[in-house]
Design a protein around this motif. Sequence first.
Motif, PDB file in Angstrom:
ATOM      1  N   LEU A  50     -38.756 113.740  -7.036  1.00  0.00           N
ATOM      2  CA  LEU A  50     -37.599 114.653  -7.081  1.00  0.00           C
ATOM      3  C   LEU A  50     -36.502 114.140  -7.988  1.00  0.00           C
ATOM      4  CD1 LEU A  50     -35.892 117.048  -5.954  1.00  0.00           C
ATOM      5  CD2 LEU A  50     -35.293 115.572  -4.030  1.00  0.00           C
ATOM      6  N   ASN A  51     -35.945 115.054  -8.737  1.00  0.00           N
ATOM      7  CA  ASN A  51     -34.682 114.873  -9.445  1.00  0.00           C
ATOM      8  C   ASN A  51     -34.152 116.273  -9.713  1.00  0.00           C
ATOM      9  OD1 ASN A  51     -32.543 114.379 -11.267  1.00  0.00           O
ATOM     10  ND2 ASN A  51     -33.548 112.533 -12.043  1.00  0.00           N
ATOM     11  N   GLN A  52     -32.921 116.548  -9.315  1.00  0.00           N
ATOM     12  CA  GLN A  52     -32.419 117.911  -9.465  1.00  0.00           C
ATOM     13  C   GLN A  52     -32.176 118.287 -10.915  1.00  0.00           C
ATOM     14  OE1 GLN A  52     -28.663 118.167  -7.349  1.00  0.00           O
ATOM     15  NE2 GLN A  52     -27.544 117.936  -9.257  1.00  0.00           N
ATOM     16  N   LYS A  53     -32.187 117.308 -11.816  1.00  0.00           N
ATOM     17  CA  LYS A  53     -32.085 117.593 -13.242  1.00  0.00           C
ATOM     18  C   LYS A  53     -33.475 117.918 -13.779  1.00  0.00           C
ATOM     19  CE  LYS A  53     -30.345 115.661 -17.584  1.00  0.00           C
ATOM     20  NZ  LYS A  53     -31.536 115.991 -18.366  1.00  0.00           N
ATOM     21  N   GLY A  54     -33.603 118.988 -14.536  1.00  0.00           N
ATOM     22  CA  GLY A  54     -34.886 119.381 -15.100  1.00  0.00           C
ATOM     23  C   GLY A  54     -35.242 118.566 -16.334  1.00  0.00           C
ATOM     24  N   GLY A  55     -36.522 118.528 -16.664  1.00  0.00           N
ATOM     25  CA  GLY A  55     -36.984 117.879 -17.881  1.00  0.00           C
ATOM     26  C   GLY A  55     -36.972 116.373 -17.865  1.00  0.00           C
ATOM     27  N   VAL A  56     -37.031 115.759 -16.676  1.00  0.00           N
ATOM     28  CA  VAL A  56     -36.994 114.301 -16.597  1.00  0.00           C
ATOM     29  C   VAL A  56     -38.382 113.704 -16.410  1.00  0.00           C
ATOM     30  CG1 VAL A  56     -34.652 114.337 -15.673  1.00  0.00           C
ATOM     31  CG2 VAL A  56     -36.594 114.308 -14.103  1.00  0.00           C
ATOM     32  N   GLY A  57     -39.400 114.555 -16.268  1.00  0.00           N
ATOM     33  CA  GLY A  57     -40.759 114.044 -16.141  1.00  0.00           C
ATOM     34  C   GLY A  57     -41.302 114.054 -14.725  1.00  0.00           C
ATOM     35  N   LYS A  58     -40.819 114.961 -13.871  1.00  0.00           N
ATOM     36  CA  LYS A  58     -41.330 115.029 -12.491  1.00  0.00           C
ATOM     37  C   LYS A  58     -42.802 115.439 -12.471  1.00  0.00           C
ATOM     38  CE  LYS A  58     -38.337 117.988 -10.982  1.00  0.00           C
ATOM     39  NZ  LYS A  58     -37.552 118.125 -12.229  1.00  0.00           N
ATOM     40  N   SER A  59     -43.105 116.562 -13.117  1.00  0.00           N
ATOM     41  CA  SER A  59     -44.487 117.054 -13.115  1.00  0.00           C
ATOM     42  C   SER A  59     -45.411 116.088 -13.852  1.00  0.00           C
ATOM     43  CB  SER A  59     -44.556 118.439 -13.759  1.00  0.00           C
ATOM     44  OG  SER A  59     -43.775 119.366 -13.032  1.00  0.00           O
ATOM     45  N   THR A  60     -44.956 115.554 -14.962  1.00  0.00           N
ATOM     46  CA  THR A  60     -45.759 114.594 -15.723  1.00  0.00           C
ATOM     47  C   THR A  60     -46.064 113.361 -14.887  1.00  0.00           C
ATOM     48  OG1 THR A  60     -44.756 115.363 -17.787  1.00  0.00           O
ATOM     49  CG2 THR A  60     -45.838 113.220 -17.832  1.00  0.00           C
ATOM     50  N   THR A  61     -45.057 112.880 -14.159  1.00  0.00           N
ATOM     51  CA  THR A  61     -45.261 111.713 -13.296  1.00  0.00           C
ATOM     52  C   THR A  61     -46.210 112.033 -12.152  1.00  0.00           C
ATOM     53  OG1 THR A  61     -43.074 110.833 -13.850  1.00  0.00           O
ATOM     54  CG2 THR A  61     -44.083 110.065 -11.800  1.00  0.00           C
ATOM     55  N   THR A  62     -46.052 113.217 -11.562  1.00  0.00           N
ATOM     56  CA  THR A  62     -46.931 113.606 -10.454  1.00  0.00           C
ATOM     57  C   THR A  62     -48.384 113.651 -10.903  1.00  0.00           C
ATOM     58  OG1 THR A  62     -45.128 114.960  -9.525  1.00  0.00           O
ATOM     59  CG2 THR A  62     -47.342 115.368  -8.699  1.00  0.00           C
TER      60      THR A  62
END
Length: 347
Positions: free
Chosen positions: A102-114
């Motif tokens: 989780l990070n409320q800022k978009g485009g930080v790599g959440k999906s990529t990390t998952t």
Amino acid sequence: MGLFDSFKRQPVQDFAHATQSQKPEPEMPKETEVRPQSSTPNVEASENCQFVSEDRNLADDVRKANVQNTQDQSFSPAPIRTYADKKPVTHVVGTTKTFAILNQKGGVGKSTTTINLGAALGELGKQVLVIDLDPQGNTSSGLGIEKNRLSQCVYDVILGGAALTDVIIPDVCPGLDVVPATINLAGAEVELVAEMARELRLKEAIGKVKGRYDYILIDCPPSLGLLTVNALVAADKLLIPIQCEFYALEGVTKLLDSMKRVKTYLNPSLDIFGVLLTMYDGRTTLSKQVAQEVRNYFKRAVFETVIPRTVKISEAPSYGQPITEYDPTGKGAESYRKLAKEVIARG
């Protein structure tokens, strides 16, 4: 005036006469071309040519239809696998650990990390379940799942009463299963408002598959709405990706405040598991400064592993593959493998 007089004397008539005089006289038909005996064979030849042409056209149409049918059969998509098709687990699964990424800022790599952390853990022999809780469905498409072919998704689990095993797509990668998301999830925030026990829906669903997976990774939307609250309630720990950019720490304070409220009222065990630096470019002073700032703020919670900014990591989702399959020997894949080992070592 004498120069132009010659053009005025015969302006149009002479030109027309000259043009007509240049036209060749039509040739008279030769005597052999009008003889009656030669006309009948020509007609028959013409008709035969017409029939042959029609036969060829028909044959071409049949051939094209056969080729098209063959192509349709050879390229017909394989049926989507269900949990009943899952390969048997070859090791004893211990206590399931659930992380909300989780990070409320978009485009930080959440999906990529998952995606890539899940694939790297699967490579190391772990059983991993990835839950796509983002209405954009980037994790689902990044693993090659055709969302338009899905009859159910995580929306049906949260609001439709479906079991998690009814929605799981198994063995997308070695050891990696996925609960996909579709655009239907976009309306879940509004629909959950009127529901009873709305914060506990995902936790109840996950509870029925605990013990079957070593790790459950939840890809959260870039907001602090009810879907994110569901993830925070269901998770044991929080994994926060932070990109090495100017606005890296913007909004993290609000995220930590939300985590504290959920911990106080809904999930006492919730805590930060780790902070991951993503999109790191060692050539720039900015990346080094942001990394140092994050380490000073979160201290030992920051992973030693840093995910570099590479073209291959950005390209991999467009091919529906994690970086460990798309570019297995690249520095991006090696970084996520190192991160997976660090996650296992932290326990």
